[in-house]
Design an enzyme around this catalytic site. Structure first.
Site, PDB file in Angstrom:
ATOM      1  N   SER A 228     -17.113 -33.574  61.015  1.00  0.00           N
ATOM      2  CA  SER A 228     -16.943 -35.161  61.364  1.00  0.00           C
ATOM      3  C   SER A 228     -15.562 -35.661  61.044  1.00  0.00           C
ATOM      4  O   SER A 228     -14.806 -35.307  60.075  1.00  0.00           O
ATOM      5  CB  SER A 228     -17.888 -36.058  60.578  1.00  0.00           C
ATOM      6  OG  SER A 228     -19.200 -35.539  60.966  1.00  0.00           O
TER       7      SER A 228
HETATM    8  N1  SAH Z   1     -21.366 -33.270  58.466  1.00  0.00           N
HETATM    9  C1  SAH Z   1     -21.024 -32.320  59.269  1.00  0.00           C
HETATM   10  C2  SAH Z   1     -21.467 -32.709  60.852  1.00  0.00           C
HETATM   11  C3  SAH Z   1     -21.907 -31.506  61.623  1.00  0.00           C
HETATM   12  S1  SAH Z   1     -22.016 -31.868  63.236  1.00  0.00           S
HETATM   13  C4  SAH Z   1     -19.994 -31.939  58.987  1.00  0.00           C
HETATM   14  O1  SAH Z   1     -18.991 -32.847  58.841  1.00  0.00           O
HETATM   15  O2  SAH Z   1     -19.694 -30.642  59.178  1.00  0.00           O
HETATM   16  C5  SAH Z   1     -23.972 -32.156  63.128  1.00  0.00           C
HETATM   17  C6  SAH Z   1     -24.808 -31.032  62.808  1.00  0.00           C
HETATM   18  O3  SAH Z   1     -25.998 -31.308  62.825  1.00  0.00           O
HETATM   19  C7  SAH Z   1     -24.706 -29.633  63.717  1.00  0.00           C
HETATM   20  O4  SAH Z   1     -24.231 -28.631  62.691  1.00  0.00           O
HETATM   21  C8  SAH Z   1     -25.819 -29.207  64.170  1.00  0.00           C
HETATM   22  O5  SAH Z   1     -26.390 -28.231  64.355  1.00  0.00           O
HETATM   23  C9  SAH Z   1     -26.681 -30.254  63.381  1.00  0.00           C
HETATM   24  N2  SAH Z   1     -28.105 -30.512  63.717  1.00  0.00           N
HETATM   25  C10 SAH Z   1     -28.406 -31.113  65.083  1.00  0.00           C
HETATM   26  N3  SAH Z   1     -29.529 -31.249  65.098  1.00  0.00           N
HETATM   27  C11 SAH Z   1     -30.353 -31.258  64.046  1.00  0.00           C
HETATM   28  C12 SAH Z   1     -31.636 -31.141  63.359  1.00  0.00           C
HETATM   29  N4  SAH Z   1     -32.677 -31.567  64.297  1.00  0.00           N
HETATM   30  N5  SAH Z   1     -32.046 -30.789  62.271  1.00  0.00           N
HETATM   31  C13 SAH Z   1     -30.855 -30.143  61.548  1.00  0.00           C
HETATM   32  N6  SAH Z   1     -29.730 -29.875  61.787  1.00  0.00           N
HETATM   33  C14 SAH Z   1     -29.335 -30.593  63.144  1.00  0.00           C
END
Ligand code: SAH
Length: 236
Positions: free
Chosen positions: A75
């Protein structure tokens, strides 16, 4: 300090200034002209360059999301700071994060809370983040690889919940797992459409208040039904 570390240090300081500036000009949406000093210290302490792919190192301290593979992103730092700030954590807080991704937001939370529980559904990302967080000695984090739509019942209730992927609605299970007095930050909306970052507060008496903070752009939170569909080869 090596040359690379010194460069990263300088870039990190400049990023903090950009976050402070952005907090200033988004105050009419967020109501927070400045973020808590401890939140900014945590942002200063976590080495974002350790959470991005090697090829993207030159951009590690840009105030932008970056790809982390599998169609997912780390993010934008300003959004990480804003969401963390709005959780109003204390050193006693137990926090649930849905969407570990790179583990960057998880690391920031871990410096401000007692314990962080983080769920990621993509096995390779979950494993990489978990190894990375251990290597960097963030030791108050528990990770789990599964769909986080239902939260983490066995560890509930939580003082704070942060969802870092956009849901189509606020999942009931997550609201249930918030403590009275607890706060949740969750982007709500469809992919490629304006999404709203929502603050959900459970009052001491258990009543729920939610408020839209500002427009954001997150990858989608995958619902369990969507996963079953794709496992069965259905695309629509
Ligand atoms: N906070 C993280 C954001 C990653 S993007 C960072 O800054 O690196 C969002 C993440 O949510 C992705 O890795 C995706 O695989 C995960 N995601 C999406 N839907 C999900 C779900 N239902 N349960 C768990 N993870 C999920």
């Amino acid at each position: 300090m090596g040359v690379v570390d010194a460069v990263m240090d300088k870039k990190r300081k400049s990023l903090l200034e950009q976050i402070e500036a952005e907090a200033g000009y988004t105050v009419s949406y967020t109501g927070r002209r400045r973020f808590n000093g401890q939140v900014m210290s945590a942002m200063a302490a976590v080495p974002r360059e350790k959470f991005v792919q090697k090829a993207l190192l030159p951009f590690a301290y840009d105030n932008e999301p970056l790809p982390i593979g599998y169609g997912q992103t780390i993010s934008q730092p300003y959004i990480v700071a804003l969401m963390t700030d709005m959780l109003d954590l204390t050193i006693d807080s137990r926090v649930l994060e849905i969407g570990t991704g790179s583990g960057y937001q998880t690391a920031v939370l871990s410096l401000l809370a007692k314990r962080v529980y983080s769920i990621e559904k993509i096995p390779d990302l979950a494993e990489l983040a978990s190894k990375r967080l251990k290597k960097l000695a963030y030791d108050n984090i528990e990770t789990r690889c599964c769909n986080g739509y239902q939260g983490w019942e066995e560890k509930a209730p939580f003082d704070a919940i942060i969802v870092t992927a956009a849901a189509t609605h606020i999942p009931d299970a997550l609201v249930k797992q918030l403590k009275p007095g607890g706060r949740m930050l969750i982007p709500v909306g469809l992919q490629y459409m304006p999404q709203e970052l929502m603050l959900v507060v459970k009052d001491k008496d258990g009543s729920i208040r939610s408020q839209s903070i500002l427009d954001v752009s997150f990858v989608p939170l995958v619902a369990e039904d969507d996963e079953k569909d794709s496992e069965m080869g259905r695309t629509s």
